[in-house]
Enzyme design. Structure first.
Site, PDB file in Angstrom:
ATOM      1  N   TYR A  42      80.019  -6.712  41.351  1.00 25.06           N
ATOM      2  CA  TYR A  42      79.234  -5.612  41.926  1.00 25.06           C
ATOM      3  C   TYR A  42      78.105  -6.177  42.781  1.00 25.06           C
ATOM      4  O   TYR A  42      77.404  -7.097  42.361  1.00 25.06           O
ATOM      5  CB  TYR A  42      78.635  -4.729  40.819  1.00 25.06           C
ATOM      6  CG  TYR A  42      79.695  -4.013  40.024  1.00 25.06           C
ATOM      7  CD1 TYR A  42      80.226  -2.804  40.457  1.00 25.06           C
ATOM      8  CD2 TYR A  42      80.208  -4.571  38.855  1.00 25.06           C
ATOM      9  CE1 TYR A  42      81.233  -2.152  39.743  1.00 25.06           C
ATOM     10  CE2 TYR A  42      81.212  -3.933  38.139  1.00 25.06           C
ATOM     11  CZ  TYR A  42      81.719  -2.731  38.585  1.00 25.06           C
ATOM     12  OH  TYR A  42      82.718  -2.099  37.890  1.00 25.06           O
ATOM     13  N   SER A  43      77.925  -5.569  43.952  1.00 24.10           N
ATOM     14  CA  SER A  43      76.819  -5.980  44.826  1.00 24.10           C
ATOM     15  C   SER A  43      75.501  -5.449  44.292  1.00 24.10           C
ATOM     16  O   SER A  43      75.452  -4.356  43.726  1.00 24.10           O
ATOM     17  CB  SER A  43      77.002  -5.383  46.223  1.00 24.10           C
ATOM     18  OG  SER A  43      78.017  -6.061  46.892  1.00 24.10           O
TER      19      SER A  43
ATOM     20  N   TYR B  29      86.536  -3.648  50.325  1.00 25.48           N
ATOM     21  CA  TYR B  29      87.426  -3.652  49.159  1.00 25.48           C
ATOM     22  C   TYR B  29      88.349  -2.454  49.197  1.00 25.48           C
ATOM     23  O   TYR B  29      88.143  -1.537  49.961  1.00 25.48           O
ATOM     24  CB  TYR B  29      86.588  -3.615  47.873  1.00 25.48           C
ATOM     25  CG  TYR B  29      85.312  -2.799  47.979  1.00 25.48           C
ATOM     26  CD1 TYR B  29      85.343  -1.422  47.805  1.00 25.48           C
ATOM     27  CD2 TYR B  29      84.094  -3.425  48.297  1.00 25.48           C
ATOM     28  CE1 TYR B  29      84.169  -0.675  47.909  1.00 25.48           C
ATOM     29  CE2 TYR B  29      82.924  -2.682  48.409  1.00 25.48           C
ATOM     30  CZ  TYR B  29      82.965  -1.300  48.209  1.00 25.48           C
ATOM     31  OH  TYR B  29      81.813  -0.581  48.324  1.00 25.48           O
TER      32      TYR B  29
ATOM     33  N   GLU C 208      81.947  -7.160  53.800  1.00 24.54           N
ATOM     34  CA  GLU C 208      82.320  -7.166  52.384  1.00 24.54           C
ATOM     35  C   GLU C 208      83.061  -5.852  52.143  1.00 24.54           C
ATOM     36  O   GLU C 208      82.424  -4.798  52.050  1.00 24.54           O
ATOM     37  CB  GLU C 208      81.082  -7.264  51.512  1.00 24.54           C
ATOM     38  CG  GLU C 208      81.434  -7.600  50.097  1.00 24.54           C
ATOM     39  CD  GLU C 208      80.358  -8.449  49.448  1.00 24.54           C
ATOM     40  OE1 GLU C 208      80.212  -9.625  49.857  1.00 24.54           O
ATOM     41  OE2 GLU C 208      79.659  -7.918  48.602  1.00 24.54           O
TER      42      GLU C 208
ATOM     43  N   CYS D 257      79.891  -3.025  54.830  1.00 21.36           N
ATOM     44  CA  CYS D 257      80.284  -3.039  53.416  1.00 21.36           C
ATOM     45  C   CYS D 257      80.866  -1.689  53.030  1.00 21.36           C
ATOM     46  O   CYS D 257      80.298  -0.645  53.342  1.00 21.36           O
ATOM     47  CB  CYS D 257      79.077  -3.382  52.543  1.00 21.36           C
ATOM     48  SG  CYS D 257      79.509  -3.658  50.807  1.00 21.36           S
TER      49      CYS D 257
END
Ligand code: A2P
Length: 411
Positions: free
Chosen positions: A201-202, A411, A409, A369
């Site tokens: 987790y960021s 996902y 970043e 992101c």
């Protein structure tokens, strides 16, 4: 110069299963599809890997950077690596394999020239980024944090159940930078009876804590109830985190990440492009700037933030309270009743003049992101605004990557 390896010797590329956080970055980065994974491990196929090194700099933990001199015929195969719980030790090469003197063992970087820019973003941090600490706490030595806050940051009546979770580290050091991430070890066992792997987790808070001066940090976590295809799925770690109560204990590893970092020099500008929980690092960076708002050190902040509706946009209330001369906020809402569907890339095009102006300044860094799907759309939009301004995107794109000024970043 290092001597070349004899043909029968392979410098085999391996991933350390004890450090790897299964973030998929290496598999995505590999230009020749030499990296694969199952539910246990990420592994490198010795028959495909050419040692191009493209996957090494983006790895947030360094787990990817392991090498063993092997007799080629005895290289560890994919199936064998998938079963590993830890890396095997070094094996002595037989004399017949013309073992090299220690001084002649080639450095990993001598294997092949790195593939230039196989990834859409930079693999180096901005020149002025602060030094990050990584891997201070590992699967074997996790840190126990205490939950000091957990609340929902999306409208209660919406499908998007996104939580802001604050973890406190007490007296133990956990130094972080904006853009870094941590790993959470969910309790319990997976379907194979093994402990769950860490989930990454960021950080949503800046380096000096969720609350300035406190030894804590925050995360932005979306409760996963379906997979990417929309089928019902129970996210092991996200549900665990979203259900935590105050004073619960959590096992944490990390920190991770050494490239998605903010510039540390005065008057650096940030273009932040995010969707959903991809807002976490943007919140961290914005908060870092907000805390020094009166110092005159800040550059400009330009934010493109995508969500289905305002009520599903995490941190909508606090975000809209920020002064307009501090941050330029552009919300792309895709499912707001009575409004046309808009994505972040649409707004980048609408704000072409401002984007171009910032891109022309070498003090500008760009952070993207969120959903993987937006990567292509954002790159296309950046190319379009650049080309409209009479510039060559491929030259600018290369410069942004080389100078650590464009980071993804997804996902
Ligand atoms: P959409 O309404 O088409 O799903 P999510 O809530 O699923 O995390 O998504 C956050 C936002 O990102 C939503 O507005 C979603 O729109 C949008 N989105 C989905 N796909 C893309 C894409 N390829 N590029 C940019 N934004 C996207």
């Amino acid at each position: 110069m290092n001597a070349p390896l004899p043909a029968e010797v392979l410098k085999q590329h391996l991933i350390d299963p004890e450090i790897c956080i299964r973030c998929n970055t290496c598999e995505e980065t590999c230009p020749i599809k030499a990296i694969t994974h199952d539910s246990n491990n990420y592994v490198v196929d010795p028959d495909i890997c050419n040692g191009c090194m493209a996957c090494v700099p983006p790895c947030p933990t360094g787990a990817i950077d392991n090498w063993r001199l092997m007799v080629r015929a005895e290289a560890y195969g994919v199936q064998e690596q998938l079963g590993w719980e830890e890396l095997p030790g070094e094996k002595a090469l037989p004399e017949t394999a013309a073992a090299l003197p220690a001084d002649d063992v080639p450095a990993a970087t001598d294997l092949a020239a790195p593939a230039p820019f196989s990834a859409p973003g930079a693999t180096v941090p901005p020149w002025s980024a602060a030094h990050p600490y990584v891997n201070l706490y590992t699967h074997k030595t996790p840190m126990t944090a205490t939950v000091v806050g957990n609340y929902r940051v999306t409208g209660a009546d919406t499908e998007s159940d996104i939580h802001h979770i604050v973890l406190d580290f007490g007296e133990l050091p956990f130094p972080v930078l904006e853009g870094q991430s941590i790993g959470i070890l969910p309790p319990g066992l997976d379907a194979q009876g093994r402990p769950h792997h860490a989930r990454q987790y960021s950080l949503a808070s800046p380096r000096d804590g969720e609350r300035a001066g406190y030894n804590n940090l925050s995360l932005t976590v979306k409760r996963v109830t379906e997979d990417h295809a929309g089928a019902a799925a129970h996210g092991v770690c996200s549900n665990y985190l979203c259900d935590l109560a105050k004073n619960d204990k959590v096992q944490v590893i990390g920190p991770f990440g050494h490239t998605f970092l903010m510039p540390n020099h005065p008057r650096a500008n940030l273009i932040m492009i995010c969707t959903g929980t991809g807002s976490a690092p943007m919140r961290a960076m914005t908060e870092r700037y907000r805390r020094r708002i009166d110092t005159g050190e800040n550059g400009r902040l330009l934010l493109f933030f995508g969500a289905r509706t305002e009520r599903e946009l995490p941190y909508f209330g606090p975000l809209m309270k920020l002064p307009r001369d501090f941050i330029d906020i552009n919300l792309a809402l895709s499912r707001e009743t009575g409004q046309p569907k808009r994505y972040v890339q649409d707004l980048i095009r609408e704000r072409a003049a401002s984007v171009r102006e910032l891109l022309a300044d070498r003090n500008t860094c760009i952070y993207v992101c969120g959903l993987k799907g937006m990567e292509v759309g954002v790159l296309d939009a950046l190319r379009d605004v650049t080309v409209q301004g009479g510039q060559d995107w491929s030259i600018l794109h290369d410069a942004l990557r080389r100078e650590g000024r464009l980071h993804f970043e997804t996902y």
